[in-house]
Design a protein around this motif. Structure first.
Motif, PDB file in Angstrom:
ATOM      1  N   PHE A 231       0.827  -1.206   0.000  1.00 22.40           N
ATOM      2  CA  PHE A 231       0.000   0.000   0.000  1.00 22.40           C
ATOM      3  C   PHE A 231       0.861   1.256   0.000  1.00 22.40           C
ATOM      4  O   PHE A 231       0.607   2.205  -0.761  1.00 22.40           O
ATOM      5  CB  PHE A 231      -0.925  -0.006   1.222  1.00 22.40           C
ATOM      6  N   LEU A 232       1.892   1.294   0.850  1.00 23.14           N
ATOM      7  CA  LEU A 232       2.733   2.483   0.941  1.00 23.14           C
ATOM      8  C   LEU A 232       3.525   2.710  -0.343  1.00 23.14           C
ATOM      9  O   LEU A 232       3.701   3.852  -0.777  1.00 23.14           O
ATOM     10  CB  LEU A 232       3.683   2.361   2.136  1.00 23.14           C
ATOM     11  N   HIS A 233       4.013   1.651  -0.964  1.00 24.05           N
ATOM     12  CA  HIS A 233       4.752   1.811  -2.211  1.00 24.05           C
ATOM     13  C   HIS A 233       3.859   2.358  -3.313  1.00 24.05           C
ATOM     14  O   HIS A 233       4.311   3.190  -4.114  1.00 24.05           O
ATOM     15  CB  HIS A 233       5.356   0.469  -2.630  1.00 24.05           C
ATOM     16  N   ASN A 234       2.627   1.930  -3.369  1.00 23.88           N
ATOM     17  CA  ASN A 234       1.702   2.496  -4.353  1.00 23.88           C
ATOM     18  C   ASN A 234       1.314   3.923  -3.993  1.00 23.88           C
ATOM     19  O   ASN A 234       1.137   4.762  -4.878  1.00 23.88           O
ATOM     20  CB  ASN A 234       0.448   1.622  -4.466  1.00 23.88           C
ATOM     21  N   HIS A 235       1.190   4.190  -2.690  1.00 24.52           N
ATOM     22  CA  HIS A 235       0.775   5.520  -2.245  1.00 24.52           C
ATOM     23  C   HIS A 235       1.837   6.564  -2.558  1.00 24.52           C
ATOM     24  O   HIS A 235       1.519   7.710  -2.926  1.00 24.52           O
ATOM     25  CB  HIS A 235       0.487   5.492  -0.739  1.00 24.52           C
ATOM     26  N   TYR A 236       3.114   6.197  -2.420  1.00 25.86           N
ATOM     27  CA  TYR A 236       4.205   7.151  -2.633  1.00 25.86           C
ATOM     28  C   TYR A 236       4.846   7.008  -4.015  1.00 25.86           C
ATOM     29  O   TYR A 236       5.984   7.426  -4.214  1.00 25.86           O
ATOM     30  CB  TYR A 236       5.275   6.959  -1.552  1.00 25.86           C
TER      31      TYR A 236
END
Length: 315
Positions: A231-236
Motif C-alpha cells: 500500500f505504501l509503495h503504491n501511495h508514494y
C-alpha cells in the motif's frame, strides 16, 4: 533572458521539491534523513575543499579563480545541499538497479524487468559513471591529445614513452573532447529519463518481493506487514517518480544554462551588475551539472557495493 530565468526557476523549483520530499517523515526512514544531513555537511566541506583547490591529485577542469570568496562559499553550500538531497533518490536508484538486473538471482517472473529495461538500467549506470570521470584530471589527460605546430603531438609532463604512446593512441583533440563530454552528460540525462519507467516499476516490485518473501517464510505467514508495504509503495509512487526524474532534469537544465552565449547577457545590464553572469551561467552551471552526475554515480556505486557485500539487502 526569458529562457534563462525559466531555467533558473525550474532548477530552484525542483531542488525545493526534492528537499520537501526527502525530509517527508512518512516517506523515508529516520536513519535515511539523518544520513542525508550528515552527507550534506560532509559534502559542504568536500565542496569547499574542491572550490578552494585543496584536493590534491584531482585537477578538476573548472575555473574557480573567477569567483570571489562569497561565490566560492555559495557554490560549496550548493554542493553540500545536492549531496544531502540526492542521497535518498540515489539509494532508491541503486535498489531499482539491483532488482531490475536480478542481482539477487530470484528468477521470479513477477518481478522480471525484461531485456530492454535491463539494457536501459545497465546503460544508464555505466554512462553516468563514465561521464562523472570526464572532468577529473587524470582521465582528462588520458583522453586528450594536444595539437602542436599543426602536427598531432603530446605534452611531455614527465610521462614515460610508453604512457605517451598510449595517450597518443587513445587521445582526441581538446576541442573535440569538450564536445564529447558535454554530449556524454546530455546522453546520460536523457537515458536516465528513459529509465524512469523501469526504475519506478522496480520500486513497486520491491513491495511485491517483500510480499513473496513473507508468504513463503513460514507455514503460517503474517501478511499484514506485506500488505502495508504494498500500500505504501503504491501511495508514494508519484513521490518516487519525482525523485527519479528531478536529478536528470536539473542536470539537463544546468547543462543548457552553461551553453548560453555570454554576449547575449551583456545586453542586460542590471542582472549582470548584480551577478557574475559569465561565471554563474556558464562555468558554474556546468560544474553543478557535473557535480550532480558525480554524486549520483558515487552514491549508486557505493550502495551497489554494499548490496554485493551483504551489508545491505532488499526486504
Amino acid at each position: 533572458m526569458i529562457p534563462i530565468l525559466l531555467g533558473i526557476v525550474g532548477v530552484c523549483r525542483l531542488l525545493i521539491l526534492i528537499a520537501k520530499l526527502s525530509f517527508e517523515r512518512s516517506a523515508s526512514k529516520r536513519s535515511e534523513r539523518l544520513l542525508s544531513l550528515v552527507f550534506g555537511v560532509l559534502g559542504f566541506f568536500w565542496g569547499l575543499a574542491i572550490v578552494l583547490e585543496m584536493v590534491p591529485g584531482w585537477g578538476l577542469d573548472f575555473d574557480f579563480e573567477s569567483l570571489d570568496g562569497f561565490g566560492k562559499f555559495f557554490i560549496a553550500v550548493l554542493m553540500g545541499c545536492i549531496v544531502g538531497l540526492f542521497y535518498i533518490p540515489a539509494t532508491r536508484n541503486a535498489r531499482a538497479f539491483w532488482l531490475g538486473t536480478d542481482q539477487i538471482r530470484s528468477n521470479l517472473s513477477i518481478i522480471s524487468c525484461g531485456w530492454f529495461g535491463r539494457m536501459l538500467l545497465y546503460g544508464n549506470y555505466l554512462l553516468v559513471v563514465f561521464t562523472s570521470t570526464l572532468w577529473v584530471g587524470p582521465f582528462t589527460e588520458l583522453l586528450v591529445c594536444e595539437k602542436s605546430d599543426g602536427i598531432k603531438g603530446l605534452h611531455s609532463n614527465g610521462r614515460n614513452r610508453y604512457t605517451e604512446e598510449l595517450i597518443g593512441r587513445l587521445g582526441m583533440l581538446r576541442s573535440d573532447f569538450y564536445k564529447f563530454r558535454v554530449w556524454c552528460m546530455f546522453s546520460s540525462g536523457i537515458l536516465q529519463i528513459l529509465s524512469l519507467r523501469p526504475n519506478v516499476q522496480m520500486f513497486l516490485n520491491e513491495a511485491v518481493l517483500c510480499w513473496y518473501q513473507r508468504l513463503h517464510a513460514s507455514k503460517v505467514p503474517d501478511l499484514d506487514y506485506s500488505r502495508a508495504k504494498v500500500f505504501l509503495h503504491n501511495h508514494y509512487m508519484f513521490l518516487v517518480v519525482l525523485q527519479f526524474f528531478a536529478p536528470a532534469a536539473i542536470a539537463l537544465l544546468l547543462l543548457g544554462l552553461s551553453h548560453i552565449d555570454v554576449n547575449l547577457l551583456a545586453d542586460f545590464k542590471l542582472p549582470c551588475n548584480l551577478l557574475p553572469c559569465s561565471a554563474l551561467v556558464k562555468e558554474m552551471a556546468l560544474f553543478l551539472a557535473w557535480w550532480i552526475t558525480f554524486v549520483w554515480a558515487i552514491f549508486t556505486s557505493v550502495s551497489l557495493t554494499l548490496y554485493r557485500r551483504g551489508f545491505l539487502f532488499v526486504s
